[in-house]
Design an enzyme around this catalytic site. Structure first.
Site, short mmCIF file in Angstrom:
data_model
loop_
_atom_site.label_atom_id
_atom_site.label_comp_id
_atom_site.label_asym_id
_atom_site.label_seq_id
_atom_site.Cartn_x
_atom_site.Cartn_y
_atom_site.Cartn_z
N GLY A 215 5.94 -0.28 6.60
CA GLY A 215 5.82 -0.89 5.25
C GLY A 215 6.27 -1.98 5.10
N VAL A 219 10.67 -3.08 0.16
CA VAL A 219 11.30 -1.85 -0.11
C VAL A 219 11.58 -1.89 1.54
CG1 VAL A 219 10.10 0.68 0.28
CG2 VAL A 219 9.03 -1.02 -1.03
N GLY A 220 11.73 -1.90 2.61
CA GLY A 220 12.40 -1.62 3.56
C GLY A 220 14.27 -2.04 3.39
N GLU A 237 9.41 -0.04 9.68
CA GLU A 237 8.22 -0.91 11.15
C GLU A 237 7.73 -1.51 9.76
OE1 GLU A 237 7.12 -0.39 13.75
OE2 GLU A 237 8.43 1.05 14.50
N CYS A 273 -1.09 -4.34 9.47
CA CYS A 273 0.70 -5.03 9.27
C CYS A 273 0.35 -6.22 11.35
CB CYS A 273 1.39 -4.23 10.29
SG CYS A 273 0.72 -3.03 11.59
#
Ligand code: NAD
Length: 536
Positions: A215, A219-220, A237, A273
């Site tokens: 994502g 947030v990672g 990722e 992505c």
């Protein structure tokens, strides 16, 4: 499945409806994870490769037999064309699962260690890959089938138990996949959690043996920080602004080039992505390329606002941001630009004459907007990319010249100076579908990789296994006190079987074959000498 904790209204292709996604209750989350942890330690079911294979086979047929329902759910969620779901998710996923099923026995064979030290010279030493335990997979909305199931299968192939938390932004699909996998898999081994931030936060309060998050980087960072509290390893990722360099193009290649660029950008409405985020085009070919892109876009998207081939934007927040970005560009919109608030539709939009500071160049676009920048000096352009948007997930070069880095100095220059997750010359997106090449980012686009064997490696621990014997102590005695000069000599010669072949100055060359032969003979002699000396 557990009872819903909330009922939300969502806007999908069916209009404003009650969300079909049944959220997992917060109280059920620790219980579900504890059950998987307990069964991992008590049952050891997944130690058996046969059991893993049977579980993965169940996943395969759950997906294959429900392909139409999967396409339908994604069409409802964000108007995704079934053709895109088939070619970009179902096809590559089923292919990867078959590849994994055919390879697990090979991957799980212990790997013998060569170049052993004197301590174990006569004994078996190997690397075995053991399961990590219970892993958490958090997946995003954009390719929710491929990105969820490829990771789950990778974790199962390594013998792990798996908790899956999918995106709440694709409610029809998420509920469907949770149900399919829950039915297909042993519930001692798999647990699906449905929900949004509160549910993910509760999940992160549990202890896992690895977390894989796909994502956005913001947030990672939250996930990696939380995981660090319990020393939990993480695979991230993430995304990034993936550039496409265009240079030395022949006129005859223009139509193919334009089609590949449009496909790489506008598939899934740019919510990919590894989409080309922006183009950097050599000045001399910019005009003809832009004309061709416009022409081919007209062929691709004949009447865009009625086309069922165009995916819409996932939610209002992303839609509003993209519309704002388009409205504030200082570039020239040469194709597309129409939007529809009610259905979150954005026409595939090409913007010419864009500069690095433009609204379209601030962050990953993740939408159907293609900014085109022009360059005349490759070196300074590459420097700008590195300065502003380094370490993208993908890097693309398009050229009618040689397509190889070893024979095309421009490709060599670009790929040497820009670190990226992957590189594709003269095409887009295709590397993601390779079942056995590592897919993952570097730097800001993430860390860790997966797919096929690389998933198997990411979801196992590489354990060095030494099977020492008692009978060989004669060779090892010199390591025990009381020490003396003889023992020191033995240690100096036998304990360091590698000998120097390089001098203190000049270029270090590789050892010659004669040196290697001499070194092996010398090592064996040292072992013999050691055994003799240690007996005295
Ligand atoms: P998303 O909104 O679906 O979120 C992804 C996951 O994070 C979801 O499961 C969601 O519930 C969870 N989440 C959201 N906020 C959270 C929070 N505060 N705490 C804990 N969990 C939270 O998807 P997204 O993040 O918008 O995805 C788009 C981004 O993902 C893009 O940057 C894209 O490039 C990147 N991406 C990367 C890959 C890759 O393989 N490298 C693949 C797809 C997407």
């Amino acid at each position: 499945m557990s009872k819903p904790t909330k009922v939300e209204s969502i806007s999908s292709k069916e209009g404003s409806i009650t969300s079909p996604l049944r959220y997992t209750s917060i109280q059920d989350i620790p219980k579900g994870v504890d059950k998987l942890v307990a069964s991992y330690h008590e049952t050891h079911k997944m130690d058996s490769i046969q059991y893993r294979l049977n579980q993965i086979r169940n996943v395969y047929f759950a997906i294959k037999d429900n392909a139409d329902l999967i396409c339908e759910a994604l069409e409802k969620d964000f108007y995704r064309s079934p053709s895109e779901t088939k070619s970009l998710e179902l096809g590559p996923l089923l292919n990867e699962i078959i590849h994994t099923m055919g390879s697990i026995y090979k991957w799980s064979k212990p790997e013998p260690v060569s170049d052993k030290t004197i301590n174990v010279a006569t004994q078996p030493v190997y690397i075995e890959r053991i399961p990590l335990g219970v892993v958490l997979v958090i997946s995003p909305f954009n390719y929710p089938l491929l990105l969820s199931v490829s990771a789950v299968v990778g974790a199962l192939s390594g013998g792990n138990h798996v908790v899956l938390k999918q995106s709440e932004s694709t409610p029809h699909f998420t509920q469907l996949l949770s149900d399919l996998l829950t039915d297909a898999l042993d519930n001692d081994v798999f647990f699906a959690v449905n929900g949004a931030i509160p549910e993910t936060t509760e999940l992160l309060n549990q202890k896992f043996d690895k977390i894989m998050y796909t994502g956005n980087g913001m947030v990672g960072t939250i996930i990696a920080k939380k995981a660090a509290e319990t020393l939990t390893p993480v695979i991230l990722e993430l995304g990034g602004k993936s550039p496409g360099f265009v240079f030395d193009i022949n006129k005859k290649d223009l139509p193919t080039l334009a089609k590949r660029i449009l496909w790489g950008k506008f598939t899934n409405a740019g919510q990919t992505c590894v989409a080309i985020d922006y183009l950097l085009v050599e000045e001399s070919i910019k005009g003809p390329l832009v004309d061709e892109l416009i022409k081919q876009a007209e062929v691709f998207f004949e009447s865009p606002d009625h086309s069922s081939d165009i995916t819409h934007i996932i939610h209002d927040r992303a839609y509003t941001n993209l519309v704002k970005t388009i409205k504030s560009t200082k570039g020239k919109i040469v194709s597309g630009g129409k939007t529809d608030d009610a259905t979150r539709f954005i026409e595939p939009t090409i913007i010419d004459n864009v500069k690095f500071g433009d609204s379209t160049m601030r962050q990953e676009l993740f939408g159907p907007v293609l900014p085109i920048l022009t360059y005349s000096d490759l070196e300074s352009t590459v420097k700008s990319v590195v300065k502003q948007h380094d370490t993208p997930l993908a890097l693309y070069c398009f050229t009618s010249g040689k397509a190889s880095r070893s024979t095309n100095p421009k490709i060599e220059y670009i790929t040497k100076h820009i670190r990226s997750g992957g590189v594709v010359i003269n095409d887009t997106l295709i590397h993601v579908a390779l079942p056995n090449a590592p897919f993952g980012g570097v730097g800001m686009s993430g860390y860790g990789s997966y797919h096929g064997y690389f998933s198997y490696r990411s979801f196992t621990h590489e354990r060095t296994f030494v099977e020492q014997a008692f009978w060989n102590d004669a060779i090892l005695k010199s390591r025990y006190p009381p020490y003396n000069e003889t023992k020191n000599t033995v240690i100096a010669s036998a304990m360091v079987p590698h000998r120097e072949w390089f001098g203190r100055s000049g270029d270090v060359q590789q050892p010659s074959i004669f040196f290697n032969i001499w070194n092996s003979v010398a090592t064996l002699t040292s072992i013999g000498y050691t055994a003799v000396v240690n007996r005295i």
